[in-house]
Design a protein around this motif. Structure first.
Motif: not given
Lengths: 144, 143
Positions: A62-67, A69-73, B24-36
């Protein structure tokens, strides 16, 4: 701010692994030991972890972007590749052998002892071997 | 009867999920230990190196602090046999990077997104893990 988010997330991840008992290799191997004294704890951990994550994915939609960061994965192409299947099986074999996966192995370092460090160093070497392994990847049909 | 470990498991699981949600909601990244971790090692995550390092610092320091502050002792029951530890580490590192994820990325973050790849990967490593314990514990008796 991104740094604080990362630190908080890593801290909670470590705390969750500690509380859930997933840093205990006996518990993880107990979950995989379906022919022995089976321990279902891991199912509760996975189930518990999926709940807030499912909510987070709905919010992300529902959101365009994270707090920060540029984009969601983006969702990758949902293709079950040979690398995915073979890699997961290789990973699973090691996971069962030592009862450790990447997250808990780092948390295990905080308990002291050389064993956790030896595992993490071996894991790092394995990760670096992925680049040449992908080039070989005899199990997949791509390339020559 | 519900064992105490199930309750701790579910509470710990919720905290792990919360960690993933914040990432995810903060950084827009998937929290995967092996990827990090893997992205730091092979240089593919150079742009986000600071995030990755701080995540790992939290991951190592917090259980350590929690154990000291609570005065409790807990054990990883990790094996002291290098003949088990080294191959296990190699397999975990190689396999997780090849599959582009492990229990946290494919398991927690993938299943909760109903990702077909995450679900397939989880199926593969659960079966392989079960076979591994069966083989090394019950048949060969090395663990």
């Amino acid at each position: 701010m991104r740094g604080l988010i990362s630190l908080t997330s890593g801290s909670l991840f470590g705390l969750g692994l500690l509380i859930s008992g997933m840093v205990d290799t006996n518990r993880v191997q107990g979950w995989l030991d379906i022919f022995g004294d089976w321990d279902p704890t891991l199912a509760f951990v996975l189930g518990g972890a999926i709940l807030p994550m499912a909510v987070a994915w709905r919010i992300a939609e529902r959101r365009r972007m994270p707090l920060k960061g540029d984009a969601f994965p983006v969702r990758t192409e949902q293709k079950i590749t040979a690398d995915l299947a073979v890699g997961s099986m290789i990973f699973g074999a090691g996971w069962g052998l030592a009862g450790l996966c990447p997250g808990p192995s780092f948390a295990a370092i905080s308990f002291g002892g050389w064993q956790g460090i030896l595992f993490v160093v071996s894991m790092a070497v394995g990760m670096l071997l992925t680049v040449p392994a992908k080039r070989l990847s005899f199990w997949s049909h791509r390339g020559a | 009867m519900i064992e105490q470990s199930y309750i701790y498991g579910a509470i710990g699981g919720l905290i792990i999920g919360l960690a993933g949600a914040i990432y995810l909601l903060g950084n827009g990244r998937i929290m995967g230990a092996s990827g990090i971790i893997g992205g730091l090692l092979d240089g593919s995550g150079r742009d986000t190196a600071r995030d990755r390092v701080l995540f790992i610092v939290g991951l190592i320091a917090t259980p350590w602090l929690a154990l000291i502050l609570s005065g409790t002792s807990s054990s990883t029951n990790i094996t002291s046999d290098p003949v088990v530890l080294i191959p296990a580490g190699l397999l975990v590192g190689l396999g997780a990077r090849l599959a582009n994820g492990c229990t946290s990325g494919h398991g927690v973050c993938g299943i909760s997104r109903l990702s077909l790849r995450g679900i397939a990967a989880t199926g593969c490593y659960l079966v392989a893990g079960g076979v591994s314990v069966l083989l090394f514990k019950h048949i060969l008796g090395v663990i």
